[in-house]
Write an enzyme that holds these catalytic residues in place. Structure first.
Site, PDB file in Angstrom:
ATOM      1  N   LYS B  27       0.835  -1.206   0.000  1.00 18.03           N
ATOM      2  CA  LYS B  27       0.000   0.000   0.000  1.00 18.03           C
ATOM      3  C   LYS B  27       0.872   1.259   0.000  1.00 18.03           C
ATOM      4  O   LYS B  27       0.675   2.175  -0.825  1.00 18.03           O
ATOM      5  CB  LYS B  27      -0.925  -0.014   1.226  1.00 18.03           C
ATOM      6  CG  LYS B  27      -1.913   1.148   1.256  1.00 18.03           C
ATOM      7  CD  LYS B  27      -2.624   1.267   2.611  1.00 18.03           C
ATOM      8  CE  LYS B  27      -3.699   0.233   2.823  1.00 18.03           C
ATOM      9  NZ  LYS B  27      -4.991   0.592   2.196  1.00 18.03           N
ATOM     10  N   SER B 778      13.876 -42.474 -11.328  1.00 14.82           N
ATOM     11  CA  SER B 778      12.725 -41.621 -11.085  1.00 14.82           C
ATOM     12  C   SER B 778      12.753 -41.281  -9.601  1.00 14.82           C
ATOM     13  O   SER B 778      12.759 -42.183  -8.755  1.00 14.82           O
ATOM     14  CB  SER B 778      11.448 -42.361 -11.452  1.00 14.82           C
ATOM     15  OG  SER B 778      10.335 -41.564 -11.141  1.00 14.82           O
TER      16      SER B 778
END
Lengths: 889, 889
Positions: B27, B778
């Site tokens: 902000k 894997s």
């Protein structure tokens, strides 16, 4: 150049020597060595272990090139002996023996008297002048060959012999005449033809190749595989085959055969030690079928035995033999285990090797040889297998305890053991697996009993001498053994042993004392071992060379006392969870676990604080002045939960909760994989008040002891199962706050450290940053092995055996550190930890801290200390010294 | 130089800019940025996030130096506005707002109208010419300040207001006069004095410091912590505080306040989108108390709403606002989320930031902005949060399915959801934890409901607009939401909602459609999502830049179909165990497990072979031509065992074993830590016949499909839980033998690979030698995370929350890869594996394969592919593209 597979020895030729054990096996290398130092060795040759490997690689076939090499080997023997293989007039007979790198007693096959057939037996009769001997030899050969090579059941042969004796009204084998043996040979050949489907091989070369194949084949026999697994012998080493001219100890009363040690292998005394039999073949001594005679007069007299010793019966050969003993011991610079045969007064050496010995003997021999100047002190340290000390470190029978002696046998392997009687190896294994201590009782043991002997606490046999199978194997395994307890009548079938009208049945308790040979009914009280003498001397030498400190894993004052007596230099792992199980406080512990909130936990912890403080006070008193590593609570909380209805009810009364609520809470705490669950510092992170109480107890106790004794212990507070720096930071804050509070209350401080176990792969990898928060690392290699290998120690038994057998794991990774996997993580952690905090204290506190191979690794990585169970502290001290010596080399 | 903490903006001054978000919060940075490009921003200053950090470090105290800086900040505002803080004649009023790096909607505190006291209220009345406004503002301020700063219960104030209205016979707040508000202020002050024990602070500087402290304090509020944990926002970022001159949207009918997006945040259309309220303060819009009006005429007309749009009601200001929208979007090159206030016809900008958007909108905006030339295609790819695609990839309601529409609300967050109705957040969380799909129904949501919204499948509210709390949070979380369904009457207490005479109670099923606002009774059928259009375009762009291949974890033909439709380039993990659970074959599986020997197992496996073959055939048909990684049986066998009596009986009938025998065997198979037990290749090593059957089924199926379709699949046979090279060697031998046998039988061959999962730390460390035996790796990062961290995923829930909260784990390591720990092992394995076998195929098949952060890691390490669940394949494609772009940068 084609590879050479055959190496000759004898008659001035030695193609190999003692350095060639890997290639020629222990037996072959030492036969060549003995030949090279002019000892009387029957000529022969060795087919190398490389051939064994190739034999298996090529589908159990021999390469063609081997034919010529073996022929040349036979020719060598023929040249020296002047006899010819298969010659009907003056036949050469040979023995065919296995010989691996390391001795595998009784595991592998042997064929004797090879070269006899229907023709050569007549030649042997003529040249020996002893027809009975010739036919006896032939029938022995047929029986042995049929068993080993043709794999026929030996029962049929024994039955035929029994019938022959009955038919003729004989009791003893010696009553059979040459003609009787000749008839039996015909019967034996008929049995072979019937059982094997072909006549007994008459071609001596066929006989030889069959025997060589059988020896190589025996390398892959089930019993050999089991032995290798138990003894961590790789399957790809293979065996060599030794083919050697036969000499005969069974050619009458000037012939003999025997085995001997150059020193006493049980006690280590510097005295020739052995047994022999007149007019016997070598296998008769070790098989334990005839009870052999002593070698020396002194030994015979000490035992009160009647049959003459060799020193008395064959004094000239004995003198020659004693000279050989001395020559061998000086040459090999170690105690030797020797086989010899005397053929008609002529001494022949058949084997020498470093003798297996008890730990006690190993110690004494090493220390005495160093004192004699035969070896250096460093060599003495290296000579004693640390693992073997285990035998010496356990309690022995209390000499003042009442004992009900059932009988007495030979003191075959020292140590005392009590256990439930079992009569077969399978039962022994099964009951041991159930956590029972068992004594295996057998008439005599055979290689098929190995697994049961391993499972048993002790072994008792009715037959067999000090060098029988049972005795040798038991000593190797460190199991107490009483052998040859001849008064025992054992029925394995009925599961009962009888002696002098008394009966002992399976499941009854016996105690055996392998140091005295006594067998007692029931359990006999024990006392702590004596640690002075040779043991003290060697330990002192070891302490002089080792770099690694040795601590103990101990959590009771008694453990701490034992550890300190055994030379521990601190406590490396004081677990605190067992303190929580104490019956007096388990209800408070359960109340804490089942509390719904922090206030409830704190109320319970308040009750536990004085108890914990008392625990630590007692430990610190024993360890005053030394570092004590205390691990804060580690196991999943559900381990402390009640199981039985009445336990739930008791906790209900203490907490005011209903049994139903308690059971629901207990069910909530159930975990699928508790090993990887809510435990270790995860408890401390979620319930910091538990660690706060423990830390407070530690510091209050330490100050109490410091004030009382003037010697402050050095608490090292250890946070378990850390995987991140932040966990350790958070927990260190809790510990430091407790220390600060106690120091303020008591108006004094003391030195302490806060560190962590490295027991998760992530902790090892992130050791660099974890060392920012921790002042020491202790490698918890039990859990680190579980996580690195993904193997739960509690569940591994289903596949661990297969894994070791198939060569996946060289050894059980929970016993000996997996150096390649877990070891790399330890190295990584040590390196990264030191980079952040040079000089960070590094130790190991898993079971591996007492394993010599793992200790060698700790030395290599440069850890500061190892921590072992109290009884393994001396083992660790010796192993650390050996590792330091090895590192220097 | 002392550190600076205060940064000014407005009136031609901008001490910061949009690049300073970390320091000034989002902000504050954007207020400064807007001021710097001459947009009308009320002047103010930002106290930086660094102050927040210091505030907590110093025990929640401000350093003395801050006083002068804040005084200078106030002076800055006074200079620009010409008003003075605390001046009774012309008082400066300020707002005090939080502002962290990233928006945390509704999580943190705000105080408006600060600077009012008994004196300045009169000045405000005078300068505004509106006494009623001044006293209303003062009472609002007291109420807000009491709530946020003094932490008093707001109930007492609301009660006082209700009583005041009742006493006067009013219904609406607007009926209260200046005098009424003045009386209420007196009552409010009395409440404060009573509840707080001190009078309401009259010193405006005390007011200011109290508010600043409260904003910093709100950073550590429970709800802020929960929000941060859910959104992975580190606790040490801190918040900034923005102090800014008040502007008033509640000064009559030429005043207004509103929120807007420069494009439609739900659908992505290029049209201004927003809501406003005339004569209101900003909080009124987002709080959802009054239903706001549309911004544009088009939107009003489309909704068929009556109240005038801003475009119609305030046309001049609207034109000015539209110009600001365009300027902001061009300046920021992204869709903006804006807050504005109109004070008596004058436009003020209070906030701008990148607007949160639905996945659908994000896609459309990114693709359109790239087409408009505002951003590049690469930027478009980077703009879409891959995770957010999840919303688009799940089924939506079948438009043709029958539906029983209960009512209609606003389409606040797209997507459809069905679930059991619950009326409070705690119940939502509890039922979701039990695996139930729930719809959270609230009159309106508040930050306290966050955990329930997170747990729910969808959210339904009776009040609040498209920018209400419920709508914003639901869009952020990707939860479908229908808000402002005004016809609903909800009683959370009675757990019932009523609409038009119908009742829905807790536990009844509702379906909501966040795309249409429809609320339906019961469950409504769904259809597959449409994957063309913007989605297809962006995926095409992504595929053009990504390097990583994307495969799917799939084990049914349906999964495979879905995966292929979503763009999967193969199957990375086809588990085989679920096939074993199939009801038609579980008895044969149990028969196999309970068999006492190999023959028994083989008999059962024979029955399973055709079934397994059929499984693989169906999968290979879908994946023809693509690689399919099949993992051989992995879980511990006991997972397949019967549990119920009748199951035991059935297996008993099939096997001929008694139930008692079966139960004993089942008990034998029990494991303490099955995760680390007899599973994975340990099954294959001990029972090779299982893997043999599976390998045979794979090859037979592959050849069948190759013959039928002409397109051979490429089977990649994966051996699970390997820790040593030897295991892989042994299992590869089994697989290769099966392949050889099948190829010989069928007279044709096909390409296949044999490789392993890397899921144990040891496997990662020994990858160099394991790669000698395996053709691909894997990474099984689920199990690798469990073992590396020593955390069981099934048991972690007890401490994982605390671990994330305490900053021990940045994120749940089972969701996002632990790069530092597990990641290092993956790197080590990749490096060592490649060294042995250059070009070895490397992939990841854990849950992490679908997690964008983990995919970025896989790109860095250079893996060849990731494998994700079918619905996550597009997420993985986009994440892989983003990772590739990041790697290029």
């Amino acid at each position: 150049m084609t590879q050479r597979y055959v190496y000759r020895f004898g008659g001035g030729v030695s193609d190999g020597g003692k350095g060639d054990k890997n290639l020629l096996g222990g037996k072959g290398a030492n036969l060549a060595e003995m030949a090279s130092i002019d000892l009387p060795v029957p000529p022969g040759f060795t087919i190398s272990t490389a051939m064994c490997t190739r034999y298996y690689e090529e589908g159990e076939r021999f390469p063609d090139s081997l034919k010529a090499e073996v022929a040349e080997g036979i020719a060598h023997i023929e040249r020296i002996t002047g006899k010819a293989f298969g010659d009907a007039a003056d036949p050469l007979l040979v023995s065919v023996r296995s010989g691996a790198r390391v001795s595998m007693p009784g595991m592998m096959d042997t064929v004797l008297n090879l070269g006899l057939n229907d023709a050569t037996v007549e030649g042997l009769a003529a040249t020996s002048g002893d027809e009975r001997f010739a036919w006896d030899s032939y029938r022995r050969f047929i029986q042995m060959y049929s068993d080993v090579v043709l794999e026929l059941d030996h029962g049929a042969f024994e039955e035929a012999l029994e019938i022959a004796k009955e038919d003729r009204g004989y009791t003893l084998d010696t009553e059979l005449s040459a003609a009787d043996w000749r008839e039996l040979v015909a019967e034996y050949k008929a049995i072979v033809a019937k059982e094997w489907g072909k006549p007994f091989p008459q071609d001596v070369h066929d006989q030889l190749w069959g025997a060589v194949g059988a020896v190589f084949g025996s390398w892959q026999s089930e019993r050999a595989k089991v032995y290798r697994r138990l003894n961590h012998i790789p399957g790809d080493w293979g065996t060599a085959v030794n083919v050697q001219a036969m000499v005969f100890g069974n050619m009458g009363d000037t012939s003999a055969t025997g085995v001997a040690f150059t020193r006493d292998p049980a006690k280590g005394d510097r005295a020739y030690y052995g047994e022999f039999l007149i007019n016997a073949q070598g296998e008769d001594v070790v098989a334990g079928i005839r009870t052999p005679q002593y070698l020396t007069k002194a030994a015979r007299e000490e035992a009160g035995a009647k049959p003459l010793s060799m020193e008395e019966a064959l004094p000239e050969v004995y003198t020659e033999l004693a000279a050989v003993f001395d020559k061998l011991e000086t040459h090999y610079r170690d105690m030797q285990d020797i086989e010899f045969t005397v053929e008609r007064g002529k001494l022949w050496m058949l084997q020498t090797r470093s003798g297996k010995r008890t730990a006690k003997a190993a110690l004494k021999i090493a220390v005495e040889m160093a004192s004699e100047g035969l070896i250096t002190r460093e060599e003495a340290i290296a000579r004693v297998e640390p693992q073997a000390l285990d035998q010496l470190l356990h309690p022995t029978l209390d000499p003042d305890a009442p004992r009900d002696v059932l009988t007495k046998g030979l003191p075959a392997s020292p140590g005392a053991a009590s256990g439930l009687v079992v009569f077969d190896a399978d039962t022994a294994e099964r009951m041991a697996a159930d956590g029972k201590a068992v004594i295996l009782v057998r008439t005599e043991t055979s290689p098929e009993d190995i697994h049961g002997m391993h499972a048993a606490k002790g072994i008792l046999t009715a037959r067999g001498g000090m060098t029988s199978h049972a005795a040798v194997v038991a000593r190797g395994m460190g199991r107490p053994c009483v052998s040859g307890a001849g008064s025992l009548s054992i029925s394995a079938k009925d599961k009962v042993l009888r002696v002098g009208g008394r009966e002992v049945r399976e499941g009854d308790t016996l105690t055996i004392d392998g140091a005295t040979g006594e067998v007692m009914v029931g359990e006999v009280a024990t006392i702590q071992p004596e640690l002075a003498g040779d043991f003290g001397t060697l330990m002192e030498w070891a302490d002089g060379v080792r770099r690694l400190k040795v601590r103990a894993n101990a959590e009771t004052p008694l453990d701490c006392r034992t550890a300190r007596d055994f030379g521990a230099e601190g406590v490396g792992l004081c677990r605190t969870e067992h303190m929580f199980f104490d019956a007096a406080r388990i209800t408070a512990v359960r109340q804490m676990i089942l509390a719904e909130d922090e206030a409830g936990r704190r109320a319970a912890l308040e009750k536990l604080l004085p108890e914990q403080r008392a625990d630590f006070t007692a430990i610190f008193e024993v360890m005053a002045g030394l570092p004590v590593t205390v691990r804060l609570l580690d196991p999943p909380l559900h381990e402390f939960l009640p199981h039985e209805e009445n336990e739930f009810a008791e906790v209900g009364r203490a907490t005011g909760l209903s049994v139903e609520q308690l059971k629901r809470r207990a069910a909530e705490l159930h975990e699928f994989n508790p090993m990887l669950g809510h435990r270790g510092c995860r408890l401390g992170v979620t319930y910091p008040e538990i660690y706060e109480m423990q830390a407070r107890a530690i510091f209050e106790a330490a100050i109490d002891v410091a004030e009382k004794s003037g010697e402050a212990p050095i608490p090292e507070v250890m946070i378990p199962l850390v995987g991140t720096k932040r966990e350790l930071e958070l927990m260190k804050t809790v510990v430091d706050a407790a220390a600060k509070a106690v120091f303020a209350e008591r108006g004094r401080t003391l030195d302490y450290l806060v560190g962590t176990m490295i027991e998760l792969p992530r902790a090892a990898l992130r050791a660099g940053e974890i060392a920012e928060a921790g002042e020491f690392f202790s490698f918890g290699t039990n859990d680190l092995t579980q996580t690195t290998l993904g193997v739960s120690r509690d569940d591994a038994s289903r596949f661990l055996g297969a894994y070791v057998e198939k060569g996946i794991y060289a050894r059980d990774p929970f016993v000996s550190l997996d150096v390649e996997g877990v070891g790399e993580l330890v190295e990584i952690a040590a390196e990264r930890g030191r980079k952040t905090r040079p000089g960070i204290k590094l130790g190991i506190c898993g079971e591996h801290g007492g394993d010599p191979a793992s200790i060698a690794f700790c030395e290599q990585v440069g850890l500061d200390y190892v921590s072992a169970s109290p009884y393994r502290v001396p083992i660790a001290r010796l192993a650390a010294a050996q590792a330091a010596l090895q590192a220097r080399a």
